[in-house]
Design a protein around this motif. Structure first.
Motif, PDB file in Angstrom:
ATOM      1  N   VAL A   1       9.118  19.334  -3.213  1.00  0.00           N
ATOM      2  CA  VAL A   1       8.737  20.748  -3.280  1.00  0.00           C
ATOM      3  C   VAL A   1       9.984  21.637  -3.202  1.00  0.00           C
ATOM      4  CG1 VAL A   1       7.527  22.582  -2.039  1.00  0.00           C
ATOM      5  CG2 VAL A   1       6.397  20.403  -2.428  1.00  0.00           C
ATOM      6  N   ILE A   2      10.908  21.310  -2.319  1.00  0.00           N
ATOM      7  CA  ILE A   2      12.147  22.090  -2.219  1.00  0.00           C
ATOM      8  C   ILE A   2      12.932  22.014  -3.526  1.00  0.00           C
ATOM      9  CG2 ILE A   2      14.403  22.158  -1.085  1.00  0.00           C
ATOM     10  CD1 ILE A   2      12.921  21.389   1.511  1.00  0.00           C
ATOM     11  N   PHE A   3      13.001  20.826  -4.114  1.00  0.00           N
ATOM     12  CA  PHE A   3      13.678  20.668  -5.402  1.00  0.00           C
ATOM     13  C   PHE A   3      13.001  21.518  -6.477  1.00  0.00           C
ATOM     14  CE2 PHE A   3      13.633  18.494  -9.524  1.00  0.00           C
ATOM     15  CZ  PHE A   3      14.977  18.549  -9.839  1.00  0.00           C
ATOM     16  N   GLY A   4      11.676  21.502  -6.512  1.00  0.00           N
ATOM     17  CA  GLY A   4      10.950  22.270  -7.520  1.00  0.00           C
ATOM     18  C   GLY A   4      11.147  23.768  -7.384  1.00  0.00           C
TER      19      GLY A   4
ATOM     20  N   LYS B   1      11.138  25.227 -11.199  1.00  0.00           N
ATOM     21  CA  LYS B   1      10.000  24.567 -11.840  1.00  0.00           C
ATOM     22  C   LYS B   1       8.701  24.842 -11.105  1.00  0.00           C
ATOM     23  CE  LYS B   1      12.731  20.994 -13.936  1.00  0.00           C
ATOM     24  NZ  LYS B   1      12.895  19.571 -14.174  1.00  0.00           N
ATOM     25  N   LEU B   2       8.798  25.201  -9.837  1.00  0.00           N
ATOM     26  CA  LEU B   2       7.630  25.611  -9.055  1.00  0.00           C
ATOM     27  C   LEU B   2       7.819  27.065  -8.664  1.00  0.00           C
ATOM     28  CD1 LEU B   2       7.063  22.653  -6.586  1.00  0.00           C
ATOM     29  CD2 LEU B   2       5.789  23.165  -8.640  1.00  0.00           C
ATOM     30  N   GLY B   3       6.801  27.821  -8.791  1.00  0.00           N
ATOM     31  CA  GLY B   3       6.859  29.230  -8.419  1.00  0.00           C
ATOM     32  C   GLY B   3       5.457  29.734  -8.176  1.00  0.00           C
ATOM     33  N   HIS B   4       5.326  31.019  -8.082  1.00  0.00           N
ATOM     34  CA  HIS B   4       4.007  31.595  -7.872  1.00  0.00           C
ATOM     35  C   HIS B   4       3.699  32.554  -9.011  1.00  0.00           C
ATOM     36  CE1 HIS B   4       5.587  35.515  -6.617  1.00  0.00           C
ATOM     37  NE2 HIS B   4       6.527  34.829  -5.996  1.00  0.00           N
TER      38      HIS B   4
ATOM     39  N   ASN C   1       1.058  34.976  -8.603  1.00  0.00           N
ATOM     40  CA  ASN C   1       0.011  35.737  -7.930  1.00  0.00           C
ATOM     41  C   ASN C   1      -0.155  37.089  -8.603  1.00  0.00           C
ATOM     42  OD1 ASN C   1      -0.112  33.684  -6.060  1.00  0.00           O
ATOM     43  ND2 ASN C   1       1.389  34.650  -4.721  1.00  0.00           N
ATOM     44  N   PRO C   2      -1.379  37.494  -8.902  1.00  0.00           N
ATOM     45  CA  PRO C   2      -1.571  38.789  -9.553  1.00  0.00           C
ATOM     46  C   PRO C   2      -1.263  39.958  -8.623  1.00  0.00           C
ATOM     47  CG  PRO C   2      -3.682  37.741  -9.106  1.00  0.00           C
ATOM     48  CD  PRO C   2      -2.620  36.747  -8.768  1.00  0.00           C
ATOM     49  N   TRP C   3      -1.319  39.757  -7.304  1.00  0.00           N
ATOM     50  CA  TRP C   3      -1.068  40.853  -6.380  1.00  0.00           C
ATOM     51  C   TRP C   3       0.412  40.993  -6.032  1.00  0.00           C
ATOM     52  CZ3 TRP C   3      -3.822  36.464  -5.227  1.00  0.00           C
ATOM     53  CH2 TRP C   3      -3.195  35.544  -4.408  1.00  0.00           C
ATOM     54  N   ASP C   4       1.260  40.048  -6.469  1.00  0.00           N
ATOM     55  CA  ASP C   4       2.681  40.121  -6.172  1.00  0.00           C
ATOM     56  C   ASP C   4       3.454  40.017  -7.478  1.00  0.00           C
ATOM     57  OD1 ASP C   4       5.145  40.130  -4.980  1.00  0.00           O
ATOM     58  OD2 ASP C   4       5.072  38.040  -4.349  1.00  0.00           O
ATOM     59  N   ALA C   5       3.896  41.146  -7.966  1.00  0.00           N
ATOM     60  CA  ALA C   5       4.612  41.170  -9.230  1.00  0.00           C
ATOM     61  C   ALA C   5       6.076  40.781  -9.059  1.00  0.00           C
ATOM     62  CB  ALA C   5       4.517  42.560  -9.852  1.00  0.00           C
ATOM     63  N   GLY C   6       6.499  40.501  -7.853  1.00  0.00           N
ATOM     64  CA  GLY C   6       7.879  40.109  -7.607  1.00  0.00           C
ATOM     65  C   GLY C   6       8.726  41.307  -7.238  1.00  0.00           C
ATOM     66  N   PRO C   7      10.014  41.083  -7.106  1.00  0.00           N
ATOM     67  CA  PRO C   7      10.897  42.187  -6.724  1.00  0.00           C
ATOM     68  C   PRO C   7      11.001  43.223  -7.835  1.00  0.00           C
ATOM     69  CG  PRO C   7      12.149  40.196  -7.173  1.00  0.00           C
ATOM     70  CD  PRO C   7      10.709  39.832  -7.239  1.00  0.00           C
ATOM     71  N   ARG C   8      11.035  44.480  -7.404  1.00  0.00           N
ATOM     72  CA  ARG C   8      11.170  45.567  -8.373  1.00  0.00           C
ATOM     73  C   ARG C   8      12.571  46.140  -8.281  1.00  0.00           C
ATOM     74  NH1 ARG C   8       6.263  49.399  -6.994  1.00  0.00           N
ATOM     75  NH2 ARG C   8       7.260  49.192  -4.977  1.00  0.00           N
ATOM     76  N   PRO C   9      13.084  46.669  -9.365  1.00  0.00           N
ATOM     77  CA  PRO C   9      14.401  47.327  -9.304  1.00  0.00           C
ATOM     78  C   PRO C   9      14.373  48.500  -8.329  1.00  0.00           C
ATOM     79  CG  PRO C   9      13.710  47.015 -11.578  1.00  0.00           C
ATOM     80  CD  PRO C   9      12.559  46.637 -10.710  1.00  0.00           C
ATOM     81  N   ALA C  10      15.526  48.847  -7.781  1.00  0.00           N
ATOM     82  CA  ALA C  10      15.613  49.900  -6.765  1.00  0.00           C
ATOM     83  C   ALA C  10      15.156  51.254  -7.313  1.00  0.00           C
ATOM     84  CB  ALA C  10      17.037  49.999  -6.235  1.00  0.00           C
ATOM     85  N   ALA C  11      15.465  51.558  -8.572  1.00  0.00           N
ATOM     86  CA  ALA C  11      15.068  52.848  -9.152  1.00  0.00           C
ATOM     87  C   ALA C  11      13.549  52.957  -9.235  1.00  0.00           C
ATOM     88  CB  ALA C  11      15.681  53.012 -10.537  1.00  0.00           C
TER      89      ALA C  11
END
Length: 84
Positions: free
Chosen positions: A54-57, A62-65, A67-77
């Motif tokens: 799992v750590i390797f993935g 190759k492994l990620g999420h 999730n529809p509620w978490d779009a990931g990090p957004r730019p600061a602006a």
């Protein structure tokens, strides 16, 4: 392929857990039987292999999420515009 290996390790962990329970019930009074202890060693090895996989993935991406509620990090602006 990575996800199939993870599922395979999880199934092997469940099988090892079941065999350990079986050995524990069958060998209750036998002081010389080490089958339960060996089953624990196998289960520990499988768990470490699963964690490493799992750590390797995650590290290789190759492994990620998704999730529809978490779009990931957004730019600061963009974060400043929304008032955060």
């Amino acid at each position: 392929m990575l996800k199939l290996m993870i599922i395979g390790l999880m199934l092997a962990l469940l099988a090892s857990l079941g065999s350990g329970f079986y050995f524990l019930m069958v060998d209750q009074g036998d002081k010389n039987s080490r089958r339960t202890f060996h089953s624990l060693g196998v289960r520990l090895t499988l768990a470490l292999a699963l964690a490493g996989l799992v750590i390797f993935g995650v590290a290789t991406g190759k492994l990620g999420h998704r999730n529809p509620w978490d779009a990931g990090p957004r730019p600061a602006a963009q974060a400043e515009e929304s008032g955060e």
